[in-house]
Design a protein around this motif. Sequence first.
Motif, PDB file in Angstrom:
ATOM      1  N   ALA A  31       3.421   2.235   9.678  1.00  0.00           N
ATOM      2  CA  ALA A  31       4.720   2.894   9.769  1.00  0.00           C
ATOM      3  C   ALA A  31       5.011   3.050  11.270  1.00  0.00           C
ATOM      4  N   PRO A  32       6.273   3.142  11.680  1.00  0.00           N
ATOM      5  CA  PRO A  32       6.597   3.235  13.115  1.00  0.00           C
ATOM      6  C   PRO A  32       6.317   4.627  13.692  1.00  0.00           C
ATOM      7  N   LEU A  33       5.043   4.992  13.690  1.00  0.00           N
ATOM      8  CA  LEU A  33       4.613   6.326  14.117  1.00  0.00           C
ATOM      9  C   LEU A  33       3.524   6.279  15.176  1.00  0.00           C
ATOM     10  N   PHE A  34       3.301   5.092  15.751  1.00  0.00           N
ATOM     11  CA  PHE A  34       2.135   4.889  16.607  1.00  0.00           C
ATOM     12  C   PHE A  34       2.495   4.224  17.928  1.00  0.00           C
ATOM     13  N   GLU A  35       1.491   4.124  18.793  1.00  0.00           N
ATOM     14  CA  GLU A  35       1.543   3.315  20.008  1.00  0.00           C
ATOM     15  C   GLU A  35       0.270   2.484  20.020  1.00  0.00           C
ATOM     16  N   LEU A  36       0.334   1.338  20.706  1.00  0.00           N
ATOM     17  CA  LEU A  36      -0.846   0.500  20.861  1.00  0.00           C
ATOM     18  C   LEU A  36      -1.206   0.503  22.346  1.00  0.00           C
ATOM     19  N   ALA A  37      -2.309   1.179  22.676  1.00  0.00           N
ATOM     20  CA  ALA A  37      -2.769   1.272  24.065  1.00  0.00           C
ATOM     21  C   ALA A  37      -3.612   0.050  24.406  1.00  0.00           C
ATOM     22  N   ASP A  38      -3.511  -0.383  25.652  1.00  0.00           N
ATOM     23  CA  ASP A  38      -4.233  -1.567  26.121  1.00  0.00           C
ATOM     24  C   ASP A  38      -5.394  -1.129  27.002  1.00  0.00           C
ATOM     25  N   LEU A  39      -6.623  -1.333  26.507  1.00  0.00           N
ATOM     26  CA  LEU A  39      -7.818  -0.991  27.277  1.00  0.00           C
ATOM     27  C   LEU A  39      -8.414  -2.221  27.936  1.00  0.00           C
ATOM     28  N   GLY A  40      -7.641  -3.293  28.011  1.00  0.00           N
ATOM     29  CA  GLY A  40      -8.127  -4.516  28.636  1.00  0.00           C
ATOM     30  C   GLY A  40      -8.816  -5.420  27.636  1.00  0.00           C
ATOM     31  N   TYR A  42      -9.841  -4.576  24.634  1.00  0.00           N
ATOM     32  CA  TYR A  42      -9.479  -4.220  23.258  1.00  0.00           C
ATOM     33  C   TYR A  42      -8.343  -3.197  23.281  1.00  0.00           C
ATOM     34  N   PRO A  43      -7.634  -3.073  22.136  1.00  0.00           N
ATOM     35  CA  PRO A  43      -6.561  -2.093  22.056  1.00  0.00           C
ATOM     36  C   PRO A  43      -7.024  -0.806  21.368  1.00  0.00           C
ATOM     37  N   ALA A  44      -6.156   0.187  21.381  1.00  0.00           N
ATOM     38  CA  ALA A  44      -6.404   1.432  20.662  1.00  0.00           C
ATOM     39  C   ALA A  44      -5.115   1.880  19.980  1.00  0.00           C
ATOM     40  N   LEU A  45      -5.221   2.192  18.714  1.00  0.00           N
ATOM     41  CA  LEU A  45      -4.108   2.743  17.956  1.00  0.00           C
ATOM     42  C   LEU A  45      -4.040   4.232  18.247  1.00  0.00           C
ATOM     43  N   TYR A  94      -8.970   2.839  12.710  1.00  0.00           N
ATOM     44  CA  TYR A  94      -9.638   3.489  13.841  1.00  0.00           C
ATOM     45  C   TYR A  94      -8.583   3.875  14.864  1.00  0.00           C
ATOM     46  N   LEU A  95      -8.483   5.175  15.145  1.00  0.00           N
ATOM     47  CA  LEU A  95      -7.508   5.700  16.097  1.00  0.00           C
ATOM     48  C   LEU A  95      -8.216   6.340  17.277  1.00  0.00           C
ATOM     49  N   MET A  96      -7.578   6.252  18.438  1.00  0.00           N
ATOM     50  CA  MET A  96      -8.060   6.940  19.622  1.00  0.00           C
ATOM     51  C   MET A  96      -7.255   8.230  19.751  1.00  0.00           C
ATOM     52  N   PRO A  97      -7.901   9.356  19.979  1.00  0.00           N
ATOM     53  CA  PRO A  97      -7.158  10.594  20.175  1.00  0.00           C
ATOM     54  C   PRO A  97      -6.164  10.449  21.329  1.00  0.00           C
ATOM     55  N   PRO A  98      -4.934  10.964  21.167  1.00  0.00           N
ATOM     56  CA  PRO A  98      -3.910  10.794  22.202  1.00  0.00           C
ATOM     57  C   PRO A  98      -4.343  11.222  23.600  1.00  0.00           C
ATOM     58  N   GLY A  99      -5.128  12.276  23.714  1.00  0.00           N
ATOM     59  CA  GLY A  99      -5.576  12.742  25.024  1.00  0.00           C
ATOM     60  C   GLY A  99      -6.440  11.722  25.757  1.00  0.00           C
ATOM     61  N   GLN A 100      -7.225  10.954  25.015  1.00  0.00           N
ATOM     62  CA  GLN A 100      -8.085   9.930  25.622  1.00  0.00           C
ATOM     63  C   GLN A 100      -7.278   8.717  26.082  1.00  0.00           C
ATOM     64  N   ALA A 101      -6.113   8.499  25.481  1.00  0.00           N
ATOM     65  CA  ALA A 101      -5.313   7.305  25.769  1.00  0.00           C
ATOM     66  C   ALA A 101      -4.120   7.603  26.671  1.00  0.00           C
ATOM     67  N   MET A 102      -4.022   8.813  27.169  1.00  0.00           N
ATOM     68  CA  MET A 102      -2.825   9.270  27.872  1.00  0.00           C
ATOM     69  C   MET A 102      -2.372   8.362  29.017  1.00  0.00           C
ATOM     70  N   ARG A 103      -3.265   7.918  29.847  1.00  0.00           N
ATOM     71  CA  ARG A 103      -2.872   7.157  31.052  1.00  0.00           C
ATOM     72  C   ARG A 103      -2.996   5.643  30.886  1.00  0.00           C
ATOM     73  N   LEU A 104      -3.283   5.194  29.671  1.00  0.00           N
ATOM     74  CA  LEU A 104      -3.443   3.760  29.441  1.00  0.00           C
ATOM     75  C   LEU A 104      -2.097   3.073  29.242  1.00  0.00           C
ATOM     76  N   PRO A 105      -1.963   1.819  29.707  1.00  0.00           N
ATOM     77  CA  PRO A 105      -0.717   1.094  29.460  1.00  0.00           C
ATOM     78  C   PRO A 105      -0.539   0.837  27.969  1.00  0.00           C
ATOM     79  N   ILE A 107       1.147  -1.555  24.746  1.00  0.00           N
ATOM     80  CA  ILE A 107       1.606  -2.882  24.329  1.00  0.00           C
ATOM     81  C   ILE A 107       2.871  -2.632  23.522  1.00  0.00           C
ATOM     82  N   ALA A 108       4.018  -2.822  24.160  1.00  0.00           N
ATOM     83  CA  ALA A 108       5.305  -2.425  23.583  1.00  0.00           C
ATOM     84  C   ALA A 108       5.600  -3.099  22.252  1.00  0.00           C
ATOM     85  N   SER A 109       5.159  -4.347  22.083  1.00  0.00           N
ATOM     86  CA  SER A 109       5.430  -5.076  20.842  1.00  0.00           C
ATOM     87  C   SER A 109       4.636  -4.520  19.662  1.00  0.00           C
TER      88      SER A 109
END
Length: 117
Positions: A31-40, A42-45, A94-105, A107-109
């Motif tokens: 559902a459109p409720l997430f972001e995909l963070a780029d850790l280089g 691998y990604p993080a939901l 598998y989700l990453m807590p938002p606080g851990q992913a705060m400063r990560l770029p 993936i807009a798509s």
Amino acid sequence: MVLFVYGTLMRGERAHELLGRARCLGLARTAPLFELADLGAYPALVRGGSTAVAGELYEPDWETLASLDIYEGCPDLFRRESIELDGGGRCEAYLMPPGQAMRLPRIASGDWRSRGG
């Protein structure tokens, strides 16, 4: 149990073999409720965005799921939680807590495979 994968566990990606004999149920989007963070590597939901993230659904057995929990660093790096899919329905991911992913770029798509680079 159904598991949504969105990065290195997808078909053709480097960690796909860790899914073992898990049955593939096909392509899906969250559902459109997430972001995909780029850790280089691998990604993080991450909850709290407005992106529908692309991935695949699998039905792993409990032994495979236990191995995946270890691979994903669950529950320290990632947490396996129930999420909503686009069009309804729920599964785990598998989700990453938002606080851990705060400063990560990000993936807009919302699609790890189309991240570029």
